[in-house]
Write an enzyme that holds these catalytic residues in place. Structure first.
Site, PDB file in Angstrom:
ATOM      1  N   PHE A  56      -0.197  57.573  31.987  1.00 56.12           N
ATOM      2  CA  PHE A  56       0.496  56.184  31.740  1.00 56.12           C
ATOM      3  C   PHE A  56       1.267  55.890  33.419  1.00 56.12           C
ATOM      4  O   PHE A  56       1.726  54.649  33.710  1.00 56.12           O
ATOM      5  CB  PHE A  56       1.588  56.015  30.794  1.00 56.12           C
ATOM      6  CG  PHE A  56       2.967  57.386  30.712  1.00 56.12           C
ATOM      7  CD1 PHE A  56       3.730  56.893  31.768  1.00 56.12           C
ATOM      8  CD2 PHE A  56       3.085  58.420  30.617  1.00 56.12           C
ATOM      9  CE1 PHE A  56       5.358  57.213  31.983  1.00 56.12           C
ATOM     10  CE2 PHE A  56       4.178  59.378  30.575  1.00 56.12           C
ATOM     11  CZ  PHE A  56       4.862  58.584  31.228  1.00 56.12           C
TER      12      PHE A  56
ATOM     13  N   GLU B  62      -3.159  53.927  27.464  1.00 56.46           N
ATOM     14  CA  GLU B  62      -2.746  52.779  26.218  1.00 56.46           C
ATOM     15  C   GLU B  62      -1.577  52.476  26.370  1.00 56.46           C
ATOM     16  O   GLU B  62      -1.050  51.201  25.683  1.00 56.46           O
ATOM     17  CB  GLU B  62      -3.181  53.045  25.115  1.00 56.46           C
ATOM     18  CG  GLU B  62      -2.620  54.074  24.351  1.00 56.46           C
ATOM     19  CD  GLU B  62      -2.924  55.462  25.091  1.00 56.46           C
ATOM     20  OE1 GLU B  62      -3.468  56.016  25.593  1.00 56.46           O
ATOM     21  OE2 GLU B  62      -2.252  56.627  23.791  1.00 56.46           O
TER      22      GLU B  62
ATOM     23  N   LYS C 279     -11.050  54.804  31.448  1.00 58.05           N
ATOM     24  CA  LYS C 279     -10.176  54.272  30.423  1.00 58.05           C
ATOM     25  C   LYS C 279      -8.850  54.241  30.747  1.00 58.05           C
ATOM     26  O   LYS C 279      -7.766  56.240  30.623  1.00 58.05           O
ATOM     27  CB  LYS C 279     -10.625  55.791  29.398  1.00 58.05           C
ATOM     28  CG  LYS C 279      -9.911  55.013  27.696  1.00 58.05           C
ATOM     29  CD  LYS C 279      -9.194  55.672  27.280  1.00 58.05           C
ATOM     30  CE  LYS C 279      -8.100  55.998  27.514  1.00 58.05           C
ATOM     31  NZ  LYS C 279      -5.787  56.215  27.032  1.00 58.05           N
TER      32      LYS C 279
ATOM     33  N   CYS D  98       3.731  63.242  38.831  1.00 61.70           N
ATOM     34  CA  CYS D  98       2.957  64.153  38.827  1.00 61.70           C
ATOM     35  C   CYS D  98       3.811  65.153  40.010  1.00 61.70           C
ATOM     36  O   CYS D  98       3.579  66.706  39.824  1.00 61.70           O
ATOM     37  CB  CYS D  98       1.975  64.018  38.723  1.00 61.70           C
ATOM     38  SG  CYS D  98       1.193  63.992  40.281  1.00 61.70           S
TER      39      CYS D  98
ATOM     40  N   GLU E 201       7.005  71.113  31.051  1.00 63.06           N
ATOM     41  CA  GLU E 201       7.141  70.121  31.614  1.00 63.06           C
ATOM     42  C   GLU E 201       8.149  68.999  31.434  1.00 63.06           C
ATOM     43  O   GLU E 201       7.806  68.575  30.652  1.00 63.06           O
ATOM     44  CB  GLU E 201       5.635  69.085  32.270  1.00 63.06           C
ATOM     45  CG  GLU E 201       5.920  67.846  33.723  1.00 63.06           C
ATOM     46  CD  GLU E 201       4.490  67.754  33.386  1.00 63.06           C
ATOM     47  OE1 GLU E 201       3.418  67.767  32.647  1.00 63.06           O
ATOM     48  OE2 GLU E 201       3.986  66.722  34.555  1.00 63.06           O
TER      49      GLU E 201
HETATM   50  P1  NAD Z   1      -1.373  62.342  28.354  1.00 67.46           P
HETATM   51  O1  NAD Z   1      -2.491  63.584  29.076  1.00 67.46           O
HETATM   52  O2  NAD Z   1      -0.431  61.708  26.965  1.00 67.46           O
HETATM   53  O3  NAD Z   1      -2.612  61.030  28.600  1.00 67.46           O
HETATM   54  C1  NAD Z   1      -3.464  61.269  29.991  1.00 67.46           C
HETATM   55  C2  NAD Z   1      -4.604  60.309  29.310  1.00 67.46           C
HETATM   56  O4  NAD Z   1      -5.186  61.169  28.213  1.00 67.46           O
HETATM   57  C3  NAD Z   1      -4.115  58.570  28.657  1.00 67.46           C
HETATM   58  O5  NAD Z   1      -5.409  58.155  28.998  1.00 67.46           O
HETATM   59  C4  NAD Z   1      -4.675  59.323  26.712  1.00 67.46           C
HETATM   60  O6  NAD Z   1      -4.613  57.598  26.453  1.00 67.46           O
HETATM   61  C5  NAD Z   1      -5.202  60.104  26.741  1.00 67.46           C
HETATM   62  N1  NAD Z   1      -5.021  60.780  25.673  1.00 67.46           N
HETATM   63  C6  NAD Z   1      -3.780  61.650  25.145  1.00 67.46           C
HETATM   64  N2  NAD Z   1      -3.503  62.179  24.172  1.00 67.46           N
HETATM   65  C7  NAD Z   1      -5.015  62.499  23.959  1.00 67.46           C
HETATM   66  C8  NAD Z   1      -5.633  63.143  22.970  1.00 67.46           C
HETATM   67  N3  NAD Z   1      -5.231  64.009  22.103  1.00 67.46           N
HETATM   68  N4  NAD Z   1      -6.830  63.560  23.759  1.00 67.46           N
HETATM   69  C9  NAD Z   1      -7.579  63.003  23.816  1.00 67.46           C
HETATM   70  N5  NAD Z   1      -7.338  62.257  25.050  1.00 67.46           N
HETATM   71  C10 NAD Z   1      -5.923  61.595  25.328  1.00 67.46           C
HETATM   72  O7  NAD Z   1      -0.525  62.078  29.705  1.00 67.46           O
HETATM   73  P2  NAD Z   1       0.545  61.151  30.245  1.00 67.46           P
HETATM   74  O8  NAD Z   1       1.755  60.736  29.185  1.00 67.46           O
HETATM   75  O9  NAD Z   1      -0.036  59.696  30.107  1.00 67.46           O
HETATM   76  O10 NAD Z   1       0.519  61.284  31.774  1.00 67.46           O
HETATM   77  C11 NAD Z   1       2.270  61.852  32.236  1.00 67.46           C
HETATM   78  C12 NAD Z   1       0.831  63.782  32.126  1.00 67.46           C
HETATM   79  O11 NAD Z   1      -0.203  62.881  33.350  1.00 67.46           O
HETATM   80  C13 NAD Z   1       1.998  64.594  33.123  1.00 67.46           C
HETATM   81  O12 NAD Z   1       1.811  65.397  32.500  1.00 67.46           O
HETATM   82  C14 NAD Z   1       1.986  64.310  34.591  1.00 67.46           C
HETATM   83  O13 NAD Z   1       2.144  65.062  34.825  1.00 67.46           O
HETATM   84  C15 NAD Z   1       0.321  64.357  34.175  1.00 67.46           C
HETATM   85  N6  NAD Z   1       0.032  63.745  35.643  1.00 67.46           N
HETATM   86  C16 NAD Z   1      -1.350  64.145  36.733  1.00 67.46           C
HETATM   87  C17 NAD Z   1      -1.350  63.234  37.820  1.00 67.46           C
HETATM   88  C18 NAD Z   1      -2.426  64.787  38.586  1.00 67.46           C
HETATM   89  O14 NAD Z   1      -2.189  64.423  39.665  1.00 67.46           O
HETATM   90  N7  NAD Z   1      -2.036  66.242  38.465  1.00 67.46           N
HETATM   91  C19 NAD Z   1      -0.859  62.650  38.465  1.00 67.46           C
HETATM   92  C20 NAD Z   1      -0.103  61.985  37.445  1.00 67.46           C
HETATM   93  C21 NAD Z   1       0.423  62.654  36.204  1.00 67.46           C
END
Ligand code: NAD
Length: 498
Positions: free
Chosen positions: A149, A176, A173, A281, A382
């Site tokens: 997000f 959401e 994808k 991140c 985190e």
């Molecule tokens: P998230 O892991 O909750 O979601 C990421 C994606 O995975 C979304 O598209 C979501 O719909 C999907 N998803 C969520 N739960 C799932 C499940 N149980 N099974 C399958 N798919 C699932 O992450 P977020 O809250 O959207 O974003 C924040 C996180 O992303 C933080 O941990 C941040 O550090 C990380 N991030 C990392 C980087 C990097 O470059 N390393 C960059 C941006 C964000």
């Protein structure tokens, strides 16, 4: 209520799932739209559209592909404000920050415009008598991007411009919680002349993700999100035989040495910890103050945190907006409270925001916590909010050891006036991206972005040269064009040169 659809085969598509999710405005806490949540049949439709498009897109000349990339670049640039407004309305970050994110995404498009140069192979003349050898790289097929997000435009653009430039077709994808910008990007790709089916968007949650991870016609998956989901995506998709890069979460440390300009360091730490409400991140979430830098640093941070302007992202006077959801706000406040209970000292407490105008939004104020130790929950997890913890270390070696003991390894920085200390730091930390007096060392698009340890599962980082490698596979050709008079002479032993 406005519904945000998928984008499949070059047009908006409602999908068959009849499941929807809420999209909120984090600044007010009000639902502003609903988003279609794909099921496996919607995902299959998108993958089919992408598979069909791959047949001709992978054969499209480099000149034509480049022409479309240049047109896309101009369109994204022209729509920067519109994209930024969508980001701010669904994510909450301030508009200037949202524009910056679009700019960083555009830099990847500009890198991808150089694809003819990037895809040049190698050629060796006369490796054996009358025989030449050469290599080149070809696209993989349908590739998927699953994104978080916190960067609704930039993170998808780390992936799709390069994948598409390399001749692949793409199914995105997005998160959401922030779906609208991806659909606008799809419209801009279409306007730039990208054939239908080359870039598709399926909105959804775990159901859509799992369908992509299991789909036999998806060749590769790029994922960016939290560490538990990154690990899961990597395991499940590699099990299904796919190439995977899965970027996870972070705990980014900034080491402040006694010889640093403390005011400069505190200024940059404040912006890096509280920009985007700490939901980057590469946000700095842990300051490691070495020796007698600590007290001076904490006092300066106290003053700077108190001065941050918190407010709706659309308000031009705001420097920091809300966090993404009420659950995020509750989680962040829970970590701050746990730190207090575990013996840390609250220097700036953002748990209560007094202004009436901010009561309904998901606001948490800038928070600084001193005397945090490596055992405390606020350090071990985190937090992903506007919380900067301060740990104290005796020496630079102790600071490096602390960073290397942490399971994450995304970004880190050091503030110092000493080249010797900086060089030791850059060589010894087990972290992928390092800043020297630069708090958020996000590499330019022509380098690759990625962390170490639990911040990345898979071998390749995103964008830059590693992105091109990820989205292509190599072929090596050994070629002979015999004259009729030199033909024949086949041998039953293993071929060697002569
Ligand atoms: P998230 O892991 O909750 O979601 C990421 C994606 O995975 C979304 O598209 C979501 O719909 C999907 N998803 C969520 N739960 C799932 C499940 N149980 N099974 C399958 N798919 C699932 O992450 P977020 O809250 O959207 O974003 C924040 C996180 O992303 C933080 O941990 C941040 O550090 C990380 N991030 C990392 C980087 C990097 O470059 N390393 C960059 C941006 C964000």
């Amino acid at each position: 209520m406005r519904t945000i659809d998928h984008w499949i085969g070059g047009k908006p598509t409602a999908g068959t799932a009849h499941r929807v999710g809420p999209v909120y405005d984090p600044a007010t806490g009000r639902q502003q739209a609903e988003v279609a949540l794909a099921d496996a049949s919607d995902v299959d439709l998108a993958v089919q559209a992408a598979s069909e498009a791959f047949v001709s897109w992978s054969q499209t000349s480099l000149s034509k592909r480049t022409g479309i990339l240049f047109a896309f670049r101009e369109l994204v640039r022209a729509h920067t404000d519109e994209l930024a407004e969508l980001i701010t309305s669904e994510h909450g970050k301030v508009l200037a920050d949202a524009r910056g994110e679009v700019q960083r995404g555009l830099e990847v498009v500009e890198f991808a415009c150089g694809i003819p140069q990037l895809l040049k192979g190698e050629f060796s003349d006369q490796v054996s008598t009358g025989i030449d050898s050469f290599s080149f790289r070809q696209p993989l097929g349908v590739v998927a991007g699953i994104t978080p997000f916190n960067f609704p435009v930039m993170v998808p653009m780390w992936m799709n411009p390069i994948a598409i430039a390399c001749g692949n077709t793409f199914v995105l994808k997005p998160s959401e919680r922030v779906p609208s910008a991806s659909v606008l990007l799809a419209e801009l790709w279409a306007e730039a002349g990208l054939p239908d089916g080359v870039f598709n968007v399926v909105n959804g949650d775990k159901v859509a993700v799992d369908a992509l991870l299991d789909h036999p016609d998806v060749a590769a998956v790029s994922f960016v999100g939290s560490t538990p989901i990154a690990r899961y995506v990597h395991e499940r998709a590699t099990q299904a035989g796919k190439r995977v890069q899965a970027l996870g979460g972070a705990k980014n440390h900034a080491v402040v040495l006694p010889d640093a300009d403390i005011d400069f360091a505190a200024d940059h730490l404040t912006a890096a910890a509280f920009g985007s409400a700490g939901q980057r991140c590469m946000a700095i979430s842990a300051a490691v103050a070495v020796g007698d830098a600590a007290d001076r640093l904490v006092e300066t941070l106290r003053a700077k945190a108190a001065a941050v302007q918190v407010g709706p992202g659309a308000d031009s006077t705001s420097e920091m907006g809300p966090v993404i959801t009420q659950q995020s706000k509750d989680r962040i406040i829970g970590y701050v409270t746990s730190a207090e209970g575990q013996g840390a000292t609250l220097v700036a407490d953002g748990r209560t925001i007094q202004a009436d105008a901010l009561q309904d939004g998901y606001f948490v104020g800038p928070t600084v916590i001193d005397h945090v130790t490596a055992e405390m929950d606020v350090y071990r997890n985190e937090v992903f909010g506007p919380v900067l913890v301060v740990l104290r270390a005796e020496t630079l070696d102790d600071a490096i050891a602390l960073i290397n003991a942490n399971p994450y390894g995304n970004g880190t920085s050091v503030f110092t006036g000493s080249g010797e200390a900086a060089r030791r730091f850059q060589r010894e930390v087990h972290v992928g991206m390092i800043g020297i007096n630069v708090p958020i060392p996000v590499p330019m698009a022509y380098y690759s972005f990625g962390g170490w340890k639990d911040s990345l599962f898979g071998d390749t980082h995103v964008h830059g040269p590693e992105g091109v490698r990820f989205y292509t596979r190599a072929k090596v050709v050994t070629s002979r064009w015999p004259h009729s008079e030199t033909g024949g002479g086949a041998s039953y032993s293993f071929p060697t040169s002569n």
